[in-house]
Write a protein that holds these residues in place. Structure first.
Motif, PDB file in Angstrom:
ATOM      1  N   TYR A   1     -95.147 -40.150 -29.681  1.00  0.00           N
ATOM      2  CA  TYR A   1     -93.719 -40.382 -29.862  1.00  0.00           C
ATOM      3  C   TYR A   1     -93.226 -41.644 -29.166  1.00  0.00           C
ATOM      4  N   GLU A   2     -93.918 -42.073 -28.111  1.00  0.00           N
ATOM      5  CA  GLU A   2     -93.479 -43.267 -27.394  1.00  0.00           C
ATOM      6  C   GLU A   2     -93.496 -44.512 -28.276  1.00  0.00           C
ATOM      7  N   PRO A   3     -94.614 -44.808 -28.995  1.00  0.00           N
ATOM      8  CA  PRO A   3     -94.566 -45.978 -29.886  1.00  0.00           C
ATOM      9  C   PRO A   3     -93.571 -45.814 -31.030  1.00  0.00           C
ATOM     10  N   MET A   4     -93.310 -44.576 -31.466  1.00  0.00           N
ATOM     11  CA  MET A   4     -92.269 -44.369 -32.477  1.00  0.00           C
ATOM     12  C   MET A   4     -90.911 -44.820 -31.955  1.00  0.00           C
ATOM     13  N   ARG A   5     -90.646 -44.516 -30.682  1.00  0.00           N
ATOM     14  CA  ARG A   5     -89.375 -44.941 -30.078  1.00  0.00           C
ATOM     15  C   ARG A   5     -89.329 -46.465 -29.925  1.00  0.00           C
ATOM     16  N   HIS A   6     -90.488 -47.066 -29.618  1.00  0.00           N
ATOM     17  CA  HIS A   6     -90.539 -48.526 -29.521  1.00  0.00           C
ATOM     18  C   HIS A   6     -90.189 -49.159 -30.872  1.00  0.00           C
ATOM     19  N   ILE A   7     -90.730 -48.584 -31.945  1.00  0.00           N
ATOM     20  CA  ILE A   7     -90.462 -49.112 -33.289  1.00  0.00           C
ATOM     21  C   ILE A   7     -88.979 -48.951 -33.621  1.00  0.00           C
ATOM     22  N   GLN A   8     -88.428 -47.782 -33.316  1.00  0.00           N
ATOM     23  CA  GLN A   8     -87.006 -47.550 -33.577  1.00  0.00           C
ATOM     24  C   GLN A   8     -86.133 -48.538 -32.794  1.00  0.00           C
ATOM     25  N   GLN A   9     -86.482 -48.744 -31.528  1.00  0.00           N
ATOM     26  CA  GLN A   9     -85.721 -49.690 -30.703  1.00  0.00           C
ATOM     27  C   GLN A   9     -85.825 -51.103 -31.263  1.00  0.00           C
ATOM     28  N   GLY A  10     -87.034 -51.474 -31.722  1.00  0.00           N
ATOM     29  CA  GLY A  10     -87.219 -52.795 -32.323  1.00  0.00           C
ATOM     30  C   GLY A  10     -86.385 -52.966 -33.585  1.00  0.00           C
ATOM     31  N   GLN A  11     -86.253 -51.916 -34.373  1.00  0.00           N
ATOM     32  CA  GLN A  11     -85.430 -51.988 -35.578  1.00  0.00           C
ATOM     33  C   GLN A  11     -83.957 -52.182 -35.234  1.00  0.00           C
ATOM     34  N   ILE A  12     -83.496 -51.473 -34.220  1.00  0.00           N
ATOM     35  CA  ILE A  12     -82.091 -51.594 -33.811  1.00  0.00           C
ATOM     36  C   ILE A  12     -81.805 -53.008 -33.308  1.00  0.00           C
ATOM     37  N   GLU A  13     -82.702 -53.521 -32.461  1.00  0.00           N
ATOM     38  CA  GLU A  13     -82.508 -54.869 -31.925  1.00  0.00           C
ATOM     39  C   GLU A  13     -82.553 -55.911 -33.031  1.00  0.00           C
ATOM     40  N   ASN A  14     -83.482 -55.719 -33.990  1.00  0.00           N
ATOM     41  CA  ASN A  14     -83.599 -56.666 -35.098  1.00  0.00           C
ATOM     42  C   ASN A  14     -82.364 -56.640 -35.991  1.00  0.00           C
ATOM     43  N   PHE A  15     -81.793 -55.464 -36.170  1.00  0.00           N
ATOM     44  CA  PHE A  15     -80.570 -55.343 -36.967  1.00  0.00           C
ATOM     45  C   PHE A  15     -79.446 -56.165 -36.349  1.00  0.00           C
ATOM     46  N   GLU A  16     -79.327 -56.112 -35.033  1.00  0.00           N
ATOM     47  CA  GLU A  16     -78.294 -56.878 -34.346  1.00  0.00           C
ATOM     48  C   GLU A  16     -78.568 -58.377 -34.431  1.00  0.00           C
ATOM     49  N   GLU A  17     -79.838 -58.763 -34.315  1.00  0.00           N
ATOM     50  CA  GLU A  17     -80.194 -60.176 -34.415  1.00  0.00           C
ATOM     51  C   GLU A  17     -79.874 -60.741 -35.787  1.00  0.00           C
ATOM     52  N   ARG A  18     -80.156 -59.940 -36.821  1.00  0.00           N
ATOM     53  CA  ARG A  18     -79.932 -60.423 -38.184  1.00  0.00           C
ATOM     54  C   ARG A  18     -78.444 -60.458 -38.543  1.00  0.00           C
ATOM     55  N   LYS A  19     -77.626 -59.724 -37.822  1.00  0.00           N
ATOM     56  CA  LYS A  19     -76.183 -59.861 -38.016  1.00  0.00           C
ATOM     57  C   LYS A  19     -75.698 -61.217 -37.509  1.00  0.00           C
ATOM     58  N   LYS A  20     -76.374 -61.733 -36.473  1.00  0.00           N
ATOM     59  CA  LYS A  20     -76.012 -63.033 -35.917  1.00  0.00           C
ATOM     60  C   LYS A  20     -76.623 -64.169 -36.729  1.00  0.00           C
ATOM     61  N   SER A  21     -77.847 -63.954 -37.215  1.00  0.00           N
ATOM     62  CA  SER A  21     -78.528 -64.993 -37.996  1.00  0.00           C
ATOM     63  C   SER A  21     -79.393 -64.348 -39.069  1.00  0.00           C
TER      64      SER A  21
ATOM     65  N   HIS B   1     -81.549 -65.691 -40.732  1.00  0.00           N
ATOM     66  CA  HIS B   1     -82.893 -66.288 -40.710  1.00  0.00           C
ATOM     67  C   HIS B   1     -83.796 -65.659 -39.644  1.00  0.00           C
ATOM     68  N   ALA B   2     -83.264 -64.736 -38.882  1.00  0.00           N
ATOM     69  CA  ALA B   2     -84.091 -64.057 -37.881  1.00  0.00           C
ATOM     70  C   ALA B   2     -85.210 -63.288 -38.580  1.00  0.00           C
ATOM     71  N   PRO B   3     -86.420 -63.283 -38.036  1.00  0.00           N
ATOM     72  CA  PRO B   3     -87.533 -62.569 -38.694  1.00  0.00           C
ATOM     73  C   PRO B   3     -87.250 -61.080 -38.805  1.00  0.00           C
ATOM     74  N   ARG B   4     -87.696 -60.486 -39.895  1.00  0.00           N
ATOM     75  CA  ARG B   4     -87.475 -59.057 -40.100  1.00  0.00           C
ATOM     76  C   ARG B   4     -88.513 -58.241 -39.343  1.00  0.00           C
ATOM     77  N   PHE B   5     -88.091 -57.114 -38.838  1.00  0.00           N
ATOM     78  CA  PHE B   5     -88.967 -56.216 -38.088  1.00  0.00           C
ATOM     79  C   PHE B   5     -89.188 -54.952 -38.918  1.00  0.00           C
ATOM     80  N   VAL B   6     -90.441 -54.669 -39.250  1.00  0.00           N
ATOM     81  CA  VAL B   6     -90.838 -53.533 -40.113  1.00  0.00           C
ATOM     82  C   VAL B   6     -89.764 -53.207 -41.152  1.00  0.00           C
ATOM     83  N   PRO B   7     -89.556 -54.088 -42.131  1.00  0.00           N
ATOM     84  CA  PRO B   7     -88.479 -53.882 -43.104  1.00  0.00           C
ATOM     85  C   PRO B   7     -88.628 -52.612 -43.932  1.00  0.00           C
TER      86      PRO B   7
END
Length: 425
Positions: free
Chosen positions: A189-209, A211-217
Motif C-alpha cells: 500500500y505504501e507505493p500505492m500512496r506514493h503514486i496517488q500523491q504523485g498524481q495529486i502533485e502532477n495535477f496541480e503542476e499541470r494547472k500552472k503549466s 507543458h508539465a510532464p504527465r504522471f501515470v496518465p
C-alpha cells in the motif's frame, strides 16, 4: 533474433502470463516527429495466449530470479525452473523490434524481485526511460511497481509509464503472511500512496503549466488472486471499494487461482480455476465503479458470496423487491440503473427521450433495454408480464436463470365477453 535471446523471451514471457492486470491503454499519446508509435485511449489490438488469456502488449518479466518464496507464485525461490534475465538493452531493442513489425502496441513490464526491490526497480526504470527519452517511443507502457521500492523510484517511474500497478495479491494481511511470509500489506500500500500523491502533485503542476510532464496518465491498478485463500466475496469487494475510494485506483483485476505449486500444503486443492467466481467479481466491480452500488449491497454477511447462477445486479434486485416496479417515465437516472436489463447508455437515452413523449415497451427495446428481464422490474405501457411483486422473487429467478417460458398476465374478460364465449361452446 539469436537463440539465446529467443530462449530468454520464451522463459520470461511464460512467467508473466499469470498476471491478469493487463488491459487496453486508457490514455492518449500522439506520435511526435521522429518518434515511434502512439497510444490510443480507445484500446489496443488484442491477441490470445494458449491458455485463453487476452494479451494486448508485449507482456514480459525483466527477470524471474526472485528473493521471495510465495506459495502461489510459479517464480518462487524454491521452485526448480530455468532462471534468466534480460539486459536493459536487450529488452529495449526487443520492444522496438516487435513494435516495428506490428506484433504489439505497447509494453507490459513486470519482474520478480532480484537482489532487492530498489535494484530491480532501477533496471525496469532504465528500460522505460530509454524507450521514452532515447528512442521517442510513444506507445503504451504499463509497468509494475515493485513492493518495497523507494518513493523516489516510484515517482521517477511514473514520469515514463502510462500506468503503474502494485499487486495486492492476497486481500487479507493474515493470509498474505501465511502464503507469502516475506511480504506484508505495508510494502504494497505504501507505493500505492506514493503514486496517488504523485498524481495529486502532477495535477496541480499541470494547472500552472500545461507543458508539465504527465504522471501515470492512465492511473494505477492492482490484482488480487481469487481462490488461493479463504476470503469471502464480501471481503474482496470491500477491499476493492477501499482501494477505489481511498487510493484512487483505476482498476482492480481479479485472477482466478491457478495451482502452479500443487505440492504446497498451504494452498487449496483446486482441480479447475474458479473462472465463474472471477467473472461474477468483475461484474460486481463494474457495478461499483459505474452503477454506484456499494460493496455491502452486492455481498454482505448474510450473502457472503456472489450468486454463481445469476449476475450480481439481478441478485440484488431479487433481494429487494420493495424497490420495484420502477416507472420508466418518471424514475430518476440512479433508479433506472438499478433495473436489470437497463445499462448506462439505455438509461441515458430514456432520460433524454422521455422529455418529448411517454415511453412504452417497444421504445425501450429500441433504446437497448433488455426487455426479457427488465419487464419484471419496470412499469410502462406494453409490458404483459407480472412484476416481481406479483410473481415473487423465486419465480422470476427461475424464469431468468433457466430460460423458462415467460409469464403472462392472466387475461381479464368482461362479463359480456365471458357470456359470449360460454354460449359459443
Amino acid at each position: 533474433m539469436n537463440e539465446k535471446l529467443l530462449t530468454k523471451l520464451r522463459i520470461l514471457a511464460a512467467s508473466a502470463k499469470y498476471d491478469a492486470s493487463c488491459a487496453s491503454s486508457g490514455t492518449d499519446r500522439r506520435n511526435t516527429p521522429g518518434g515511434i508509435g502512439n497510444a490510443a485511449a480507445a484500446g489496443i489490438c488484442h491477441s490470445f495466449t494458449d491458455d485463453g488469456r487476452c494479451v494486448s502488449l508485449l507482456k514480459i518479466l525483466y527477470t524471474n530470479h526472485c528473493l521471495f518464496d510465495c506459495a502461489y507464485c510459479v517464480n518462487r525461490r524454491s521452485n526448480d525452473l530455468p532462471r534468466t534475465s534480460f539486459t536493459v538493452r536487450e529488452l529495449v531493442e526487443l520492444t522496438l523490434e516487435f513494435y516495428r513489425r506490428n506484433y504489439i502496441e505497447g509494453l507490459f513490464l513486470s519482474s520478480a524481485v532480484a537482489v532487492s526491490p530498489d535494484h530491480t526497480m532501477e533496471r525496469m526504470i532504465r528500460v522505460v526511460q530509454l524507450l521514452r527519452a532515447t528512442h521517442a517511443f510513444n506507445g503504451y507502457i504499463h509497468m509494475k511497481s515493485i513492493p518495497g521500492a523507494s518513493r523516489e523510484l516510484v515517482l521517477q517511474a511514473g514520469l515514463y509509464a502510462d500506468r503503474l500497478s502494485v499487486n495486492v495479491e492476497i486481500p487479507s494481511e493474515r493470509n498474505l503472511k501465511r502464503l507469502a511470509p516475506e511480504k506484508d500489506h505495508k510494502q504494497i500500500y505504501e507505493p500505492m500512496r506514493h503514486i496517488q500523491q504523485g498524481q495529486i502533485e502532477n495535477f496541480e503542476e499541470r494547472k500552472k503549466s500545461r507543458h508539465a510532464p504527465r504522471f501515470v496518465p492512465a492511473g494505477q491498478s492492482t490484482q488480487m488472486i481469487i481462490g488461493a485463500s479463504d476470503e469471502r466475496d464480501t471481503d474482496i469487494l470491500k477491499t476493492s471499494s477501499l482501494l477505489y475510494s481511498g487510493l484512487g485506483l483505476k482498476r482492480v483485476y481479479y485472477s482466478a487461482f491457478i495451482p502452479v505449486n500443487a505440492y504446497d500444503t498451504r494452498l487449496p486443492a483446486v482441480s479447475a480455476a474458479p473462472l465463474a467466481r472471477e467473472n461474477r467479481l468483475y461484474q460486481a466491480d463494474w457495478l461499483m465503479r459505474l452503477y454506484h452500488f456499494s460493496a455491502d449491497e452486492l455481498a454482505d454477511d448474510a450473502h457472503p458470496y456472489l450468486d454463481p447462477e445469476i449476475d450480481p445486479k439481478l441478485a440484488w434486485a431479487l433481494r429487494h423487491p420493495e424497490y420495484f416496479p420502477c416507472d420508466a417515465n418518471t424514475a430518476d437516472y440512479s433508479r433506472l440503473l438499478r433495473i436489470p436489463g437497463v445499462g448506462l447508455r439505455s438509461a441515458q437515452r430514456i432520460i433524454a427521450a422521455r422529455r418529448h413523449c411517454r415511453l412504452d415497451a417497444r421504445e425501450l427495446a429500441r433504446m437497448g433495454v433488455v426487455m426479457k428481464r427488465a419487464k419484471y422490474f419496470l412499469r410502462c405501457n406494453g409490458t404483459d408480464a407480472p412484476g416481481i411483486q406479483e410473481a415473487g422473487p423465486a419465480t422470476i429467478r427461475n424464469i431468468l436463470r433457466d430460460g423458462k417460458k415467460n409469464l403472462k398476465r392472466p387475461c381479464q374478460f368482461s362479463l359480456f365477453a365471458a357470456g359470449e364465449t360460454a354460449a359459443a361452446h
